[in-house]
Design an enzyme around this catalytic site. Structure first.
Site, PDB file in Angstrom:
ATOM      1  N   MET A  33       0.839  -1.177   0.000  1.00  2.71           N
ATOM      2  CA  MET A  33       0.000   0.000   0.000  1.00  2.71           C
ATOM      3  C   MET A  33       0.891   1.250   0.000  1.00  2.71           C
ATOM      4  SD  MET A  33      -3.202  -1.012   0.187  1.00  2.71           S
ATOM      5  CE  MET A  33      -4.468  -0.232   1.179  1.00  2.71           C
ATOM      6  N   PRO A  34       0.485   2.319  -0.581  1.00  2.00           N
ATOM      7  CA  PRO A  34      -0.748   2.508  -1.328  1.00  2.00           C
ATOM      8  C   PRO A  34      -0.724   1.808  -2.688  1.00  2.00           C
ATOM      9  CG  PRO A  34       0.306   4.613  -0.740  1.00  2.00           C
ATOM     10  CD  PRO A  34       1.294   3.528  -0.521  1.00  2.00           C
ATOM     11  N   ILE A  35      -1.954   1.513  -3.164  1.00  2.00           N
ATOM     12  CA  ILE A  35      -2.137   0.962  -4.501  1.00  2.00           C
ATOM     13  C   ILE A  35      -2.886   1.996  -5.341  1.00  2.00           C
ATOM     14  CG2 ILE A  35      -3.270  -0.845  -5.846  1.00  2.00           C
ATOM     15  CD1 ILE A  35      -2.876  -2.665  -3.324  1.00  2.00           C
TER      16      ILE A  35
END
Lengths: 63, 63, 63, 63, 63, 63
Positions: free
Chosen positions: A1-3
């Site tokens: 993350m983040p994606i």
């Protein structure tokens, strides 16, 4: 993350896409104070006839 | 906003996709009482072998 | 299929969301000539501070 | 429901994708105690130059 | 990669969600012959009134 | 277009999210040479128990 998923018009060059990946990653690293290796990006290239703006395909707005 | 993504089986004609974009935009405009130019639609066309129903690819259900 | 995801500003009433689901489904049925029971819709309600337009959160554009 | 989207590197064989659909469906059925016919899966195959890891396209990490 | 998003009805227990994450990851590892640490899963829990089946919110189908 | 969705761990402050929206928009503008008002961003905040890494919820990796 983040994606991160970025949907955009099909047809950018590999060089532009590489630059996009680099700059967006840098932006996220700076804003969220995380390391770059946590950032995953997927570019979703969409043909103009599959994009609708105000009820009209983008392919029809160019002509 | 709103942003609409429609995943569907690959292979509709440009005319069907244009009609789909028009009708879905109209539906949203009427239901949410917003102007059409706020509506963005992305059509995501998926090959049958990449769609699973009940554990089986759609490409295998046709044969 | 089709599977539809609609991202929109948080806070519509259940009645508006019900109407949205009904009208968008009807639109798809008519455009693609499929039966209504094949259509799945997911409404994704997003708070204004999580939506960016031109680099600014929507929550800041209202003030 | 559930609706599953799997984004992965482009280029798996139809056999691998069929196996993936089968096994992921079975996993969801077992974990959530629902029937298999409720599970919809969409495979989203992405070319390596459209995937970013740590700011670099995956296509550049292979070379 | 792979990145998996699972949209499902809101309200499963943390234990069920943990089991779901474990089993789906195992399924992908086995089908694609990759290591587990490459698999990212996001669970997207959706309230019943935001899910449409055949033009009707799921919240209305239960009554 | 482009439309950007960023899935990230829940709980950033409004100020961090505003900064994220600003910086990611700037990055896209610079990389793709488009105007900022074309960029739409949606932040998708996900609780840790709904994120899986290597088969384990992120909520369990912190403890």
């Amino acid at each position: 993350m983040p994606i991160v998923q970025i949907s955009m018009i099909q047809g950018r060059t590999p060089e532009m896409k590489e630059k996009l990946i680099k700059k967006v990653t840098d932006a996220i690293v700076e804003a969220l104070q995380i390391s770059a290796d946590k950032v995953r990006i997927i570019l979703n290239e969409v043909p103009k006839e599959n994009i609708g703006y105000g009820g009209v395909p983008l392919s029809k707005m160019d002509s």
